[in-house]
Design a protein around this motif. Structure first.
Motif, PDB file in Angstrom:
ATOM      1  N   ILE A   7      21.337  50.502   9.007  1.00 33.29           N
ATOM      2  CA  ILE A   7      21.740  49.213   8.455  1.00 33.29           C
ATOM      3  C   ILE A   7      21.132  48.115   9.312  1.00 33.29           C
ATOM      4  O   ILE A   7      21.440  48.000  10.489  1.00 33.29           O
ATOM      5  CB  ILE A   7      23.287  49.082   8.452  1.00 33.29           C
ATOM      6  N   MET A   8      20.257  47.326   8.711  1.00 36.25           N
ATOM      7  CA  MET A   8      19.669  46.205   9.448  1.00 36.25           C
ATOM      8  C   MET A   8      20.371  44.936   8.962  1.00 36.25           C
ATOM      9  O   MET A   8      20.072  44.436   7.870  1.00 36.25           O
ATOM     10  CB  MET A   8      18.175  46.156   9.206  1.00 36.25           C
ATOM     11  N   PRO A   9      21.322  44.430   9.759  1.00 36.14           N
ATOM     12  CA  PRO A   9      22.205  43.363   9.279  1.00 36.14           C
ATOM     13  C   PRO A   9      21.474  42.087   8.891  1.00 36.14           C
ATOM     14  O   PRO A   9      21.995  41.280   8.123  1.00 36.14           O
ATOM     15  CB  PRO A   9      23.142  43.118  10.469  1.00 36.14           C
ATOM     16  N   GLU A  10      20.249  41.911   9.414  1.00 35.18           N
ATOM     17  CA  GLU A  10      19.528  40.672   9.134  1.00 35.18           C
ATOM     18  C   GLU A  10      18.872  40.684   7.753  1.00 35.18           C
ATOM     19  O   GLU A  10      18.386  39.667   7.288  1.00 35.18           O
ATOM     20  CB  GLU A  10      18.476  40.416  10.219  1.00 35.18           C
ATOM     21  N   LEU A  11      18.844  41.865   7.111  1.00 37.43           N
ATOM     22  CA  LEU A  11      18.103  41.991   5.854  1.00 37.43           C
ATOM     23  C   LEU A  11      19.025  42.239   4.666  1.00 37.43           C
ATOM     24  O   LEU A  11      20.130  42.761   4.827  1.00 37.43           O
ATOM     25  CB  LEU A  11      17.104  43.150   5.953  1.00 37.43           C
TER      26      LEU A  11
ATOM     27  N   GLU B 277      15.247  43.732   0.842  1.00 40.97           N
ATOM     28  CA  GLU B 277      14.333  43.528   1.982  1.00 40.97           C
ATOM     29  C   GLU B 277      14.253  44.785   2.849  1.00 40.97           C
ATOM     30  O   GLU B 277      13.186  45.145   3.333  1.00 40.97           O
ATOM     31  CB  GLU B 277      14.815  42.332   2.821  1.00 40.97           C
TER      32      GLU B 277
END
Lengths: 239, 248
Positions: free
Chosen positions: A89-93, A97
């Protein structure tokens, strides 16, 4: 349907002087859903990681349709979809994305088509523009599965995909897996014996790095066969 | 979307980064205006002095030097987070199981971090450029001074990236970076045996080389130190990723 032949030859893996996998040999062919069962620390995740060419054993080989996992890592990995136990999980995306990023770094051709396809297959349409850290656990697992399917793999490896899911989500997940099983060879690990019996064509039981049973479930279904009893018997016998 | 863009989004979509950026912009602006104010107030005293400081010595160099101290914290935060944070979101699985080579991963992450750190120093660089334009200063000298700051940032950020991929916790990575940076700064303060010739302990410190380039003369040895040091740290980071790929 493309023929898939995944062969594991005398695979052993030792970590910090402890034998995690002890001379495992297997031959897996499609169309099949194979489930790994075993207690914690049995070596299930390690075996799945070696099948995904994330880890390499100190001895033995993993070969997919003549491709050696260690010698031809890039080509091998391009045919494998790996879903780790904990979702990336990439919280910025946003969901879209993150899938675009994964498609780029895995050098997937026609990435937009692949992304649209996995969004549909994993039913992620409702959350495509949502930031990934705001997703519910069910959607996180779907995103995790979508990432594994991005490269249209021949072999799909799922490490404990049912962990933490409520019964409704488990049923949804099962239906997704059932739709996929005709196209890809699915290898998964789980602690849910009832689900394993429902989903799998073949069950492998592991304990202390050994493969202790290999059961074909294709033609035997409950009540004739109770996987729970067989599993518990194995655990008692081998303590 | 590639790793470079994703890394940029991580920082630029984080509210805390904008808060820190506002604070540093305020501090930098304030220190710049104070330097101008003090320099203006001292003009009467300077008239009688034969070796009165120039604008470059009185404003530009002190402001840029102050920036190196501010950047200790900024680079530690940005660089420290780059790889160490991957443990919290299972990001290592993405790094070890993708088709990109390790050098490409390091390059894209490093460039994105560099862009973010440059955003922090941008207000100061712009202020100095405007001052140089208004006061008719020699632009070549100004460019050398700014280049020294940029080389310093590149070197420190490369070290921060290396430290970040060596540890598993982002908080610890930031702290480790701060400790190492302060240690390097302390080395540059060392005066042991300096009267007997070259102080080799000082030569290890990037602050020493920063000062060397700031002496209005382009010091090739210091440029070599920065460029080679950056390349070495990034190469070691790449090796670490390679090691992670086969052991995770």
């Amino acid at each position: 349907m493309v023929d898939i032949n995944l062969v594991i030859e005398s695979l052993s893996y030792v970590y910090q002087k402890q034998t995690i996998l002890n001379s495992i040999s297997l031959e897996l062919k499609n169309p099949q859903t194979i489930t790994l069962l075993g207690p914690n620390g049995a070596g299930k995740s390690t075996l799945l990681k070696t099948l995904a060419a994330i880890l390499y054993g100190q001895s033995g080989r993993v070969i997919l349709n003549q491709l050696d996992a260690e010698l031809n890592r890039k080509e091998y990995q391009s045919q494998i979809g790996y879903m780790p136990e904990a979702a990336l999980i990439m919280p910025e995306l946003t969901v879209k994305e993150q899938l675009q990023l994964l498609a780029t770094i895995n050098q997937i051709d026609e990435s937009q088509k692949a992304i649209d396809s996995v969004i549909n297959r994993c039913q992620l349409q409702a959350v495509v523009n949502k930031r990934t850290h705001k997703l519910s656990l069910g959607y996180k697992q779907r995103l995790n599965l979508a990432q594994a399917l991005l490269n249209d793999p021949k072999v799909l490896i799922l490490d404990e995909p049912l962990n933490g899911l409520d019964p409704h989500l488990i049923i949804e997940f099962r239906s997704i897996i059932n739709k996929l099983k005709n196209d890809v060879l699915i290898i998964m690990s789980t602690h849910y014996l009832a689900e394993a019996q429902l989903i799998s064509d073949r069950v492998l039981i592991m304990k202390n790095g050994h493969l202790i049973d290999d059961i074909e479930l294709k033609n035997i279904k409950p009540p004739d066969y109770d996987l729970e009893k067989v599993y518990l018997k194995h655990m008692e016998n081998n303590t | 979307m590639n790793l470079f863009q994703s890394e940029l989004k991580y920082y630029l979509r984080s509210p805390i980064i904008w808060v820190i950026m506002s604070l540093t912009a305020f501090l930098s602006g304030w220190s710049f205006l104070m330097s101008v104010d003090i320099f203006t107030a001292m003009q009467i005293k300077f008239v009688g002095m034969s070796d009165a400081p120039t604008l470059l010595q009185g404003i530009v160099t002190p402001v840029i030097t102050a920036q190196t101290k501010v950047q200790l914290l900024i680079i530690a935060i940005i660089g420290g987070l780059s790889f160490a944070r991957l443990n919290t979101n299972n990001g290592w699985s993405m790094i070890v199981s993708n088709q990109l080579n390790e050098w490409e991963i390091v390059r894209q992450k490093y460039l994105a971090n560099l862009v973010v750190v440059f955003l922090f120093v941008l207000p100061v660089v712009l202020s100095i450029m405007v001052l140089a334009y208004v006061a008719n200063l020699d632009f070549l000298v100004i460019i050398v001074v700014i280049m020294s700051l940029l080389l310093f940032i590149m070197w420190m950020l490369a070290i921060a990236l290396l430290l970040s991929c060596l540890v598993d916790n982002s908080g610890f990575a930031i702290l480790l970076c701060i400790v190492v940076f302060i240690f390097l700064w302390l080395l540059s303060q060392s005066t042991t045996n300096v009267e007997w010739g070259k102080n080799w302990i000082q030569v290890i410190s990037p602050f020493y080389h920063f000062k060397q380039i700031n002496n209005e003369v382009i010091n090739m040895a210091s440029i070599f130190f920065f460029v080679c040091g950056t390349f070495l740290s990034l190469s070691l980071t790449r090796l670490r990723l390679l090691h992670k790929r086969y052991t995770i």
